[in-house]
Design an enzyme around this catalytic site. Structure first.
Site, PDB file in Angstrom:
ATOM      1  N   ASP A 279       0.850  -1.188   0.000  1.00  0.00           N
ATOM      2  CA  ASP A 279       0.000   0.000   0.000  1.00  0.00           C
ATOM      3  C   ASP A 279       0.884   1.236   0.000  1.00  0.00           C
ATOM      4  OD1 ASP A 279      -2.497   1.256  -0.027  1.00  0.00           O
ATOM      5  OD2 ASP A 279      -2.474   1.551   2.131  1.00  0.00           O
TER       6      ASP A 279
ATOM      7  N   HIS B 265      -3.532  14.120   0.917  1.00  0.00           N
ATOM      8  CA  HIS B 265      -3.711  13.256   2.086  1.00  0.00           C
ATOM      9  C   HIS B 265      -2.490  13.305   2.997  1.00  0.00           C
ATOM     10  CE1 HIS B 265      -4.861   9.824   4.532  1.00  0.00           C
ATOM     11  NE2 HIS B 265      -3.740   9.204   4.199  1.00  0.00           N
TER      12      HIS B 265
ATOM     13  N   GLU C 127      -9.987   4.014   4.128  1.00  0.00           N
ATOM     14  CA  GLU C 127      -9.168   4.722   3.152  1.00  0.00           C
ATOM     15  C   GLU C 127      -9.660   4.328   1.763  1.00  0.00           C
ATOM     16  OE1 GLU C 127      -5.009   4.109   3.891  1.00  0.00           O
ATOM     17  OE2 GLU C 127      -5.013   5.523   5.578  1.00  0.00           O
TER      18      GLU C 127
ATOM     19  N   GLU D 139      -9.251   3.966  -1.990  1.00  0.00           N
ATOM     20  CA  GLU D 139      -8.051   3.825  -2.812  1.00  0.00           C
ATOM     21  C   GLU D 139      -8.376   3.127  -4.133  1.00  0.00           C
ATOM     22  OE1 GLU D 139      -4.771   2.104  -0.746  1.00  0.00           O
ATOM     23  OE2 GLU D 139      -5.345   2.931   1.208  1.00  0.00           O
TER      24      GLU D 139
ATOM     25  N   ASP E  75      -8.821   0.323   2.411  1.00  0.00           N
ATOM     26  CA  ASP E  75      -7.797  -0.127   3.351  1.00  0.00           C
ATOM     27  C   ASP E  75      -8.222   0.322   4.749  1.00  0.00           C
ATOM     28  OD1 ASP E  75      -5.346  -1.437   3.909  1.00  0.00           O
ATOM     29  OD2 ASP E  75      -4.369   0.497   4.134  1.00  0.00           O
TER      30      ASP E  75
ATOM     31  N   ARG F 285      -6.939   3.829  13.647  1.00  0.00           N
ATOM     32  CA  ARG F 285      -6.025   4.958  13.820  1.00  0.00           C
ATOM     33  C   ARG F 285      -5.391   4.999  15.198  1.00  0.00           C
ATOM     34  NH1 ARG F 285      -4.890   6.236   8.674  1.00  0.00           N
ATOM     35  NH2 ARG F 285      -6.758   6.794   7.484  1.00  0.00           N
TER      36      ARG F 285
ATOM     37  N   GLN G  90      -2.712   2.343  15.182  1.00  0.00           N
ATOM     38  CA  GLN G  90      -1.655   2.803  14.275  1.00  0.00           C
ATOM     39  C   GLN G  90      -0.797   3.891  14.927  1.00  0.00           C
ATOM     40  OE1 GLN G  90      -3.224   4.423  10.631  1.00  0.00           O
ATOM     41  NE2 GLN G  90      -1.228   4.887   9.775  1.00  0.00           N
TER      42      GLN G  90
ATOM     43  N   LYS H  17      -3.378  -1.800  10.399  1.00  0.00           N
ATOM     44  CA  LYS H  17      -3.737  -1.948   8.990  1.00  0.00           C
ATOM     45  C   LYS H  17      -3.996  -3.397   8.592  1.00  0.00           C
ATOM     46  CE  LYS H  17      -2.956   2.314   7.320  1.00  0.00           C
ATOM     47  NZ  LYS H  17      -3.868   3.072   6.445  1.00  0.00           N
TER      48      LYS H  17
ATOM     49  N   THR I 266      -8.396  -5.602   4.413  1.00  0.00           N
ATOM     50  CA  THR I 266      -8.390  -4.705   3.259  1.00  0.00           C
ATOM     51  C   THR I 266      -9.432  -5.241   2.290  1.00  0.00           C
ATOM     52  OG1 THR I 266      -6.031  -4.203   3.506  1.00  0.00           O
ATOM     53  CG2 THR I 266      -7.030  -3.758   1.359  1.00  0.00           C
TER      54      THR I 266
ATOM     55  N   GLU J 247      -9.304  12.565   8.007  1.00  0.00           N
ATOM     56  CA  GLU J 247      -9.177  13.864   7.342  1.00  0.00           C
ATOM     57  C   GLU J 247     -10.503  14.603   7.326  1.00  0.00           C
ATOM     58  OE1 GLU J 247      -6.753  14.141   3.511  1.00  0.00           O
ATOM     59  OE2 GLU J 247      -7.275  12.020   3.635  1.00  0.00           O
TER      60      GLU J 247
END
Length: 390
Positions: free
Chosen positions: A106, A113, A179, A181, A213, A217, A220, A233, A237, A338
């Protein structure tokens, strides 16, 4: 024999023809191609046993000349009557993971971002780390937890340490995120010690899928220094069930944003592989974001070149994803960290103020791209519902 009717404006017309794995009843998965609202069985349509395999990998391994030949044969065959037993309404079949994933990488290719997360995590500092504009930053993920759209996502557990706490605690993630993607599937691999140049991208990459994904948080944030993402993570996925052939995206190719400073020579050239793909993110059925892939700083050709420049081999079924797709506007942000600015700016979803995902929430990501003569190319959806921690 059946004449397949294509609905007006379908994003799954003859210029798309994405590949997937389907089954009916208790049958084994087989390769199909989507045409309108129909899944067409390719082993029966083309009388070719490679398409009776339980994954796309054997076909993808045959290389770009074979991909082009089969695409032409499919386009010709669907213009006329198709064997009845090869025709299945998409609503009546079960869709499976389209590839046997060999490796998963990834990337972190959106400047918007990366800059937003830099401002969140390192206020007062340069939002981009010194290496970001010199190479496509990425991490090696876990191939065994790549799942097909519709698979439930169990809330992960792990260590987390909230600000102000003296020691970490163990428990379910409280800041579960997504996420949005775009992922790219390697069809023809490379040998150990070889490099794939940017100009050779289309000789190796078979097609593209949508990717979510999922990201914990809080896990992480505690674990990522100094070696980067791991348990935050690796739990899941999600990918869409349809692989859009690279050939279907020719009309969507656009120049990249200007790269300053100029990349090192191994990341230059190879033609334009920016892509004009429009994504939509829905949270519990309400659209909350419209990420634009055309804003991505690094191209997938550069990602693949960087991934193999050290001599690492590529294998049939390798999946590499773009990282979160975000644009300059708030409504174009492809991750909820975000969109809600780390949880400090809640958004309203179905009348409720929300920051991160709750159990029972469902996220659906869809996308389209320009096709020939004003048509649109559809990617379908990647959907996941959050299940309670176990």
């Amino acid at each position: 024999m059946t004449d397949i009717e294509l609905p007006d404006g379908s994003p799954f017309g003859p210029d798309n023809l994405p590949y997937g794995m389907y089954s009916t009843g208790d049958g084994a998965p087989r390769v199909g191609v989507r045409y309108g609202d129909i899944v067409v069985d390719l082993a029966l349509l083309l009388d070719d046993p490679v398409f009776a395999a339980p994954t796309l990998n054997p076909f993808m391994a045959q290389g770009p000349a074979r991909w082009a030949e089969v695409r032409e044969r499919i386009q010709a065959a669907i213009e006329g009557p198709v064997p009845d037993e090869a025709v299945h309404p998409v609503r009546e079949v079960r869709l499976h993971l389209p590839i046997a994933v060999a490796d998963y990488v990834d990337f972190y290719a959106s400047e918007h971002h990366a800059a937003n997360l830099g401002r969140l995590f390192r206020p007062g500092s340069d939002p981009l780390l010194p290496n970001w504009k010199h190479l496509p930053v990425g991490y090696h993920g876990r191939a065994g937890t790549v799942v097909v759209s519709g698979t439930g996502i169990v809330r992960p557990c792990g260590q987390r340490k909230d600000p102000g706490e003296a020691v970490p605690a163990y428990g379910p993630s409280r800041r579960l995120d997504i996420e949005a993607e775009l992922g790219f599937v390697v069809g023809a691999g490379s040998a150990l010690g070889e490099r794939i140049g940017v100009e050779s991208f289309a000789e190796h990459v078979f097609g593209a899928v949508l990717v979510n994904d999922w990201s914990a948080r809080d896990l992480q944030a505690w674990e990522y220094q100094p070696l980067g993402p791991h348990l935050g993570k690796s739990f899941a996925t999600s990918v869409s069930p349809w692989v859009v052939p690279l050939a279907a995206l020719e009309a969507a190719r656009v120049p990249l944003p200007r790269q300053i400073p100029a990349p090192l020579p191994y990341l230059r050239g190879g033609g334009h592989w920016g892509l004009d793909v429009d994504l939509s993110v829905e949270w519990n059925g309400e659209q909350v974001s419209r990420p634009p892939y055309r804003e991505m700083y690094w191209s997938p050709a550069q990602m693949l070149a960087h991934m193999t420049v050290n001599g690492a081999s590529a294998r049939t079924g390798d999946l590499f994803a773009s990282g979160t797709i975000s644009g300059p506007a708030k409504h174009q942000r492809g991750a909820f960290i975000e969109l809600t600015w780390g949880g400090s700016e809640p958004i309203t979803v179905k009348g409720e103020e929300r920051t991160f995902l709750l159990d029972g929430d469902e996220v659906a990501i869809s996308a389209t791209a320009p096709g020939p003569n004003g048509a649109r190319i559809g990617f379908g959806e990647v959907v996941g519902r959050v299940l309670p921690a176990v």
